[in-house]
Scaffold this active site. Sequence first.
Site, PDB file in Angstrom:
ATOM      1  N   GLU A   7       0.852  -1.181   0.000  1.00 57.25           N
ATOM      2  CA  GLU A   7       0.000   0.000   0.000  1.00 57.25           C
ATOM      3  C   GLU A   7       0.892   1.236   0.000  1.00 57.25           C
ATOM      4  OE1 GLU A   7      -3.443   2.194   2.711  1.00 57.25           O
ATOM      5  OE2 GLU A   7      -2.691   0.216   3.295  1.00 57.25           O
ATOM      6  N   ASP A  31      -6.196   9.139   9.240  1.00 57.30           N
ATOM      7  CA  ASP A  31      -4.853   8.767   9.669  1.00 57.30           C
ATOM      8  C   ASP A  31      -4.521   9.386  11.013  1.00 57.30           C
ATOM      9  OD1 ASP A  31      -4.002   7.141   7.496  1.00 57.30           O
ATOM     10  OD2 ASP A  31      -3.891   8.938   6.259  1.00 57.30           O
ATOM     11  N   TYR A  89     -11.119  -4.253   2.916  1.00 55.44           N
ATOM     12  CA  TYR A  89     -10.263  -3.723   3.977  1.00 55.44           C
ATOM     13  C   TYR A  89     -11.100  -3.604   5.256  1.00 55.44           C
ATOM     14  CZ  TYR A  89      -6.372  -0.749   5.684  1.00 55.44           C
ATOM     15  OH  TYR A  89      -5.305  -0.232   6.350  1.00 55.44           O
TER      16      TYR A  89
END
Length: 258
Positions: free
Chosen positions: A47, A58, A170
């Site tokens: 990734e 994040d 995911y």
Amino acid sequence: MGTLETHLRARRDAGQALLVPYVTAGLTADWPDYLRAYADAGADAIEVGLPFSDPMLDGGTIQEASDRALRRGATPGRLLAELSTANPGVPLAVMTYANLVFRTGARAFCERLAEAGVTGLIVPDVPHDEAGPLSEAATAAGVDLVLLAAPTTAPARLRGIAERSRGFVYGVTVMGTTGERAALADSAGPLAGRLRELTTCPVLLGFGISTPEQAAQACAYADGVVVASALMRRALDGATPAEVGADVAAIRRALPAG
């Protein structure tokens, strides 16, 4: 090599637990060396984060890595040009945010990814029920659009994500941002189980998987893991590509192998 999903399915079906480590593009002048080190260490795919000024999903580590890359003058065009010559020998999935995708235009952006040798795309702030145009653009360019599912995702929505996601699904193990954690979240196993009932696409768990032991535990439930913040913390602290590659190799050794 085929598509990201073709590659990961073949590895999984051969009994290999899947390992997808992460690097922030542009973090250092030699950042493509991390790709090669990861591949040498046994990564099944990698990734690659395109840095963005407001990475909402994040945590502190990836934010710091993105800030450092941006201060070095990183731009999507420059990073994709560098990526096109990296040739790590495993599939690459770019992770970025909708602003960068749609500022360029979904079709043009996906075509640029394909030209750089990228076969996967992760855009966490595009919900699956709004992802139709992006999914079509990605498919037309030969890029698999990977969708994210969370522990609190409602059953009907989870089914839609499982059906639409390509490359892999995911599974986000925690509600919150990325970041190192001391233990695998209790929600990881149930989420992976729900997803695997809905799709034959590989299911990978990420967010907070920080050690070989946690990765092995996650692979008892899922087809593989994504490891990001723990590796980027090492890089931010000055670890070389070879040293971070050794960390990836340690995770690989802890995972089931075919």
